[in-house]
Design a protein around this motif. Structure first.
Motif, PDB file in Angstrom:
ATOM      1  N   SER A   2       0.824  -1.210   0.000  1.00  0.00           N
ATOM      2  CA  SER A   2       0.000   0.000   0.000  1.00  0.00           C
ATOM      3  C   SER A   2       0.859   1.262   0.000  1.00  0.00           C
ATOM      4  CB  SER A   2      -0.977  -0.009   1.167  1.00  0.00           C
ATOM      5  OG  SER A   2      -0.296   0.139   2.381  1.00  0.00           O
ATOM      6  N   SER A   3       2.038   1.221   0.620  1.00  0.00           N
ATOM      7  CA  SER A   3       2.902   2.412   0.592  1.00  0.00           C
ATOM      8  C   SER A   3       3.450   2.636  -0.816  1.00  0.00           C
ATOM      9  CB  SER A   3       4.039   2.278   1.592  1.00  0.00           C
ATOM     10  OG  SER A   3       4.898   1.214   1.246  1.00  0.00           O
ATOM     11  N   LEU A   4       3.728   1.554  -1.544  1.00  0.00           N
ATOM     12  CA  LEU A   4       4.163   1.671  -2.934  1.00  0.00           C
ATOM     13  C   LEU A   4       3.037   2.244  -3.786  1.00  0.00           C
ATOM     14  CD1 LEU A   4       6.380   1.071  -5.039  1.00  0.00           C
ATOM     15  CD2 LEU A   4       5.347  -1.173  -5.330  1.00  0.00           C
ATOM     16  N   ARG A   6       0.536   4.106  -2.757  1.00  0.00           N
ATOM     17  CA  ARG A   6       0.343   5.505  -2.369  1.00  0.00           C
ATOM     18  C   ARG A   6       1.407   6.399  -3.006  1.00  0.00           C
ATOM     19  NH1 ARG A   6      -3.378   5.237   1.941  1.00  0.00           N
ATOM     20  NH2 ARG A   6      -3.255   3.263   3.041  1.00  0.00           N
ATOM     21  N   SER A   7       2.649   5.917  -3.045  1.00  0.00           N
ATOM     22  CA  SER A   7       3.727   6.686  -3.680  1.00  0.00           C
ATOM     23  C   SER A   7       3.471   6.848  -5.171  1.00  0.00           C
ATOM     24  CB  SER A   7       5.068   6.003  -3.454  1.00  0.00           C
ATOM     25  OG  SER A   7       5.384   5.965  -2.095  1.00  0.00           O
ATOM     26  N   TYR A   8       3.041   5.761  -5.808  1.00  0.00           N
ATOM     27  CA  TYR A   8       2.729   5.812  -7.238  1.00  0.00           C
ATOM     28  C   TYR A   8       1.658   6.865  -7.506  1.00  0.00           C
ATOM     29  CZ  TYR A   8       0.881   4.468 -11.787  1.00  0.00           C
ATOM     30  OH  TYR A   8       0.450   4.493 -13.087  1.00  0.00           O
ATOM     31  N   ARG A  10       0.737   9.414  -5.647  1.00  0.00           N
ATOM     32  CA  ARG A  10       1.236  10.749  -5.332  1.00  0.00           C
ATOM     33  C   ARG A  10       2.126  11.293  -6.458  1.00  0.00           C
ATOM     34  NH1 ARG A  10       2.518   9.679  -0.564  1.00  0.00           N
ATOM     35  NH2 ARG A  10       4.660   9.041  -0.877  1.00  0.00           N
ATOM     36  N   ILE A  11       3.023  10.468  -6.981  1.00  0.00           N
ATOM     37  CA  ILE A  11       3.953  10.914  -8.028  1.00  0.00           C
ATOM     38  C   ILE A  11       3.215  11.173  -9.341  1.00  0.00           C
ATOM     39  CG2 ILE A  11       5.877  10.168  -9.477  1.00  0.00           C
ATOM     40  CD1 ILE A  11       6.965   8.699  -6.932  1.00  0.00           C
ATOM     41  N   SER A 154      -3.642   5.154 -11.673  1.00  0.00           N
ATOM     42  CA  SER A 154      -3.727   5.876 -10.408  1.00  0.00           C
ATOM     43  C   SER A 154      -5.173   5.951  -9.917  1.00  0.00           C
ATOM     44  CB  SER A 154      -3.154   7.294 -10.576  1.00  0.00           C
ATOM     45  OG  SER A 154      -3.376   8.072  -9.431  1.00  0.00           O
TER      46      SER A 154
END
Length: 168
Positions: A2-4, A6-8, A10-11, A154
């Motif tokens: 989930s952190s990956l 979320r980063s995807y 966001r970027i 996304s």
């Protein structure tokens, strides 16, 4: 995972937001080109390049602004049923329909890449009197398709988080 995700999100959202905000000013580029076209036809010799340049600017405006439009949710929806659904039902429906969008965009990208390769290989030019090279706008279209695919993924991730009841 989930952190990956979320980063995807966001970027990709940040890239498409910045590019979309820049592309919003493309309307002024088109206005300037068409204004010059009108002035040159009225007072001087008509310019050969204005119509095609305005068309190229419009293609870039729509294609490169498309990911931002997807991000804002300003795409066209049939709200007859959708508007009355809960957020979770909307997310389920969006998860299903975004697959069709991604498939469509991948097909467009594959065709665009093939057309761009041809244009670069043979130095393809427009058949008009001005005869500009076509590869720059074809590359812009391919970049736009890639960004729309990334933004669609996304949105899919955001919908999955909504279904799971998690904040993104």
């Amino acid at each position: 995972m989930s952190s990956l995700a979320r980063s995807y999100v966001r970027i990709v959202d940040a890239i498409n937001r910045r590019l979309g905000r820049i592309m919003m000013y493309g309307i002024f580029v088109m206005i300037a080109i068409l204004l010059w076209s009108s002035i040159s036809k009225t007072f001087f010799l008509p310019s050969l390049w204005t119509l095609e340049t305005a068309q190229f600017a419009m293609v870039a405006y729509y294609i490169l602004g498309g990911p931002y439009s997807i991000q804002l949710g300003s795409n066209v929806r049939m709200d007859l049923f959708y508007g009355g659904w809960s957020d979770k039902t909307k997310a389920w429906f969006d998860c299903f329909t975004v697959m069709f969008l991604i498939f469509f965009l991948v097909v467009l990208l594959l065709g665009g890449i093939e057309s761009t390769e041809y244009s670069l290989k043979y130095g393809e030019r427009s058949p008009t009197a001005w005869r500009p090279y076509l590869w720059p706008i074809k590359i812009a279209m391919c970049v736009g398709f890639v960004l729309m695919i990334l933004q669609s993924v996304s949105e899919l991730i955001k919908d999955i988080f909504r279904i799971r009841g998690e904040a993104i």
